[in-house]
Design a protein around this motif. Structure first.
Motif, PDB file in Angstrom:
ATOM      1  N   TRP A 110      -3.245  -2.349   5.680  1.00  0.00           N
ATOM      2  CA  TRP A 110      -3.691  -0.976   5.454  1.00  0.00           C
ATOM      3  C   TRP A 110      -3.780  -0.699   3.963  1.00  0.00           C
ATOM      4  CZ3 TRP A 110      -5.095   2.250   9.384  1.00  0.00           C
ATOM      5  CH2 TRP A 110      -4.763   1.830  10.682  1.00  0.00           C
ATOM      6  N   PRO A 111      -4.922  -0.128   3.541  1.00  0.00           N
ATOM      7  CA  PRO A 111      -5.068   0.185   2.112  1.00  0.00           C
ATOM      8  C   PRO A 111      -4.411   1.522   1.770  1.00  0.00           C
ATOM      9  CG  PRO A 111      -7.071   0.755   3.277  1.00  0.00           C
ATOM     10  CD  PRO A 111      -6.137   0.184   4.317  1.00  0.00           C
ATOM     11  N   GLY A 112      -4.384   1.801   0.488  1.00  0.00           N
ATOM     12  CA  GLY A 112      -3.899   3.101   0.031  1.00  0.00           C
ATOM     13  C   GLY A 112      -2.400   3.159  -0.137  1.00  0.00           C
ATOM     14  N   ARG A 113      -1.966   4.358  -0.598  1.00  0.00           N
ATOM     15  CA  ARG A 113      -0.544   4.544  -0.855  1.00  0.00           C
ATOM     16  C   ARG A 113       0.246   4.384   0.437  1.00  0.00           C
ATOM     17  NH1 ARG A 113       0.997   9.911  -3.969  1.00  0.00           N
ATOM     18  NH2 ARG A 113      -0.273   8.786  -5.517  1.00  0.00           N
ATOM     19  N   ARG A 126     -12.621  10.579   5.949  1.00  0.00           N
ATOM     20  CA  ARG A 126     -12.695   9.376   6.782  1.00  0.00           C
ATOM     21  C   ARG A 126     -11.307   8.929   7.222  1.00  0.00           C
ATOM     22  NH1 ARG A 126     -17.032   5.486   3.635  1.00  0.00           N
ATOM     23  NH2 ARG A 126     -18.838   6.871   3.832  1.00  0.00           N
ATOM     24  N   THR A 127     -11.236   8.445   8.447  1.00  0.00           N
ATOM     25  CA  THR A 127      -9.968   7.903   8.953  1.00  0.00           C
ATOM     26  C   THR A 127      -9.727   6.529   8.322  1.00  0.00           C
ATOM     27  OG1 THR A 127     -10.321   9.032  11.043  1.00  0.00           O
ATOM     28  CG2 THR A 127      -8.679   7.238  11.008  1.00  0.00           C
ATOM     29  N   PRO A 128      -8.562   6.314   7.739  1.00  0.00           N
ATOM     30  CA  PRO A 128      -8.307   4.998   7.110  1.00  0.00           C
ATOM     31  C   PRO A 128      -8.462   3.865   8.119  1.00  0.00           C
ATOM     32  CG  PRO A 128      -6.608   6.595   6.516  1.00  0.00           C
ATOM     33  CD  PRO A 128      -7.427   7.235   7.597  1.00  0.00           C
TER      34      PRO A 128
END
Length: 497
Positions: A27-30, A18-20
């Protein structure tokens, strides 16, 4: 052997990543960089003319915009405009133009009343402060060009038998208007003398004594006429002279010795008001400075020491009586078309001091506060808590005192202790949220170690405006630069440069 299948088969593709997608916090994630707090969007306020091109991003305010700009709504940030005169005359929100202000000391009760008084002065409504004990209103009244009348031991006198403007006003009237004004003046003077006796004795005079006083006042007016204003010594002399109309109402049965016995206690109490008693001669000499009703007025009684509780109560009640009499005379002339109509905003601060000075004083205050409120006169009554009203000695007085709050068009509450909530709920409809709000505002202030001083109370400047069963409006009052000087009630503690 191969398995048989029906229909066509499709090769399964592995799940594509999935595209973030950004969240409301970033924006989530690292390496995404989400934030824990998002600054609210900037807001501006303006009139419909100023922000007409901002549609559809404009939002209307849910608070009344008629009256004195009081402060900001604590929930929405909207401007709250509020005062009893405007809400009565211009919006019909109130059944009568009066308000009752409650709150612990130091949370700004007098400040919110001063804000209303200042705003109403700008609308042409003259503030009248009948007894300033702190003083809380002297600087404000002087700043707007008003009259300050000083009273107290060695400072000034207020003759309780002085009809003020009523005599001159009655001379300009005819017919029933003249008779009504003279009757109201006579009743007010009788009420005031009886009130002073109540404060002195801690109980009201008897029925016979009040009848003797009423007859003696009639004789007094006939003796002096319009040329000279009588004082209490003249009233005592009338009782000593024992004229026939006074003896008749005293029921002395033709026996002068019986008359002396009947009037002895009354004469002794009145003599104590002439200068040698607890109340001194503050009310027994001619009025030092007559009141002028074409401007704001403040009676400054701040020089009376707090230890002289009876004198303070007597001074407050005398100022109220004299002031209400002047307002009645002005209304009578305006009704007859002889003077322009003037509206007034009357402030009755420290109400509890009078109510607790003696049994029966509730009736005296009740008689005063019912006068002329329906004819262009706003009224603000200020005390600490409902407990002040319920601490009166008799159940009859307590019920009448509660009526002051019940009859008020609006009730403005600052922070109040938890024990106050059950009593307040008997006269003002409060939700549980509103009760919790008032209790939170009464929290004692903490110590500010950075400035080595006590911090401001959490509820300073916060008020809940209640009108009937409507939801309360929580509002915070901030002082403008122009108001800071006239709201400084600690001038004597300021360092001199």
């Amino acid at each position: 052997m191969a398995a048989r299948t029906s229909g066509s088969t499709r090769a399964r593709r592995p799940d594509t990543p999935r595209t973030p997608q950004p969240t409301p916090r970033g924006w989530p994630g690292r390496g995404g960089g989400t934030v824990g707090y998002v600054d609210p969007a900037p807001e501006w306020r303006g009139t419909t003319v100023q922000v007409c091109g901002m549609w559809p991003f404009g939002a209307g305010a849910g608070t009344p915009m008629v009256g004195v700009p009081l402060g900001r709504d604590l929930d929405s940030g909207a401007t709250v405009c509020c005062d009893p005169v405007s809400w009565f005359m211009r919006t019909g929100l109130l059944a009568n133009p009066s308000m009752f202000v409650l709150g612990r000391p130091g949370l700004g009760k007098s400040t919110v009343v001063r804000r209303m008084a200042l705003g109403l002065a700008g609308y042409g409504v003259h503030p009248l402060v009948f007894g300033d004990l702190k003083p809380d209103y002297v600087d404000l009244i002087r700043a707007i060009g008003g009259q300050v009348i000083s009273l107290g031991r060695g400072r000034g006198h207020l003759n309780v038998l002085d009809p003020g403007e009523s005599t001159a006003a009655a001379a300009r009237l005819t017919g029933s208007a003249r008779r009504q004004l003279l009757a109201a003046t006579h009743s007010r003077r009788l009420n005031m003398v009886s009130a002073l006796l109540t404060i002195l004795r801690s109980e009201p005079p008897g029925d016979r004594e009040e009848t003797v006083l009423a007859a003696a006042l009639d004789i007094l007016d006939d003796r002096h006429g319009p040329g000279r204003t009588p004082v209490l010594a003249d009233l005592v002399q009338v009782i000593k002279d024992a004229p026939e109309p006074v003896r008749a109402v005293a029921l002395d049965r033709g026996d002068i010795n019986r008359y002396r016995d009947i009037t002895e206690n009354l004469e002794a109490s009145l003599t104590a008001l002439l200068g040698d008693g607890l109340l001194g001669d503050s009310f027994a000499r001619p009025t030092t400075e007559p009141m002028q009703l074409d401007r704001p007025v403040c009676f400054d009684i701040s020089d009376i020491d707090d230890s002289e509780t009876l004198l303070q109560a007597a001074a407050l009640l005398s100022c109220w009586s004299y002031g209400f009499g002047a307002v009645s005379a002005a209304h009578a002339l305006a009704d007859a078309g002889l003077e322009p109509r003037r509206n007034h905003f009357l402030v009755m601060d420290e109400l509890w001091r009078v109510l607790q000075a003696g049994r029966g004083l509730v009736d005296r205050v009740n008689a005063l506060t019912r006068l002329d409120r329906q004819r262009g006169v706003g009224l603000a009554m200020v005390t600490h808590t409902i407990g002040d009203l319920l601490a009166l000695p008799t159940e009859e007085d307590r019920i009448k005192a509660k009526g002051f709050v019940e009859r008020a068009g609006m009730v403005v509450c600052a922070g109040l202790p938890p024990a106050e909530m059950p009593q307040l709920s008997q006269v003002v409809e409060l939700t549980e949220v509103e009760k919790r709000l008032l209790v939170d505002w009464s929290t004692p202030p903490a110590w500010d170690s950075s400035r080595n001083r006590q911090a401001d109370p959490p509820g300073l400047g916060n008020f809940l405006v209640k009108v009937g069963s409507r939801p309360g409006i929580p509002v915070h009052v901030d002082l403008t630069e122009g108001e800071l000087e006239v709201n400084n009630t600690n001038k004597r503690w300021n360092k001199q440069g």
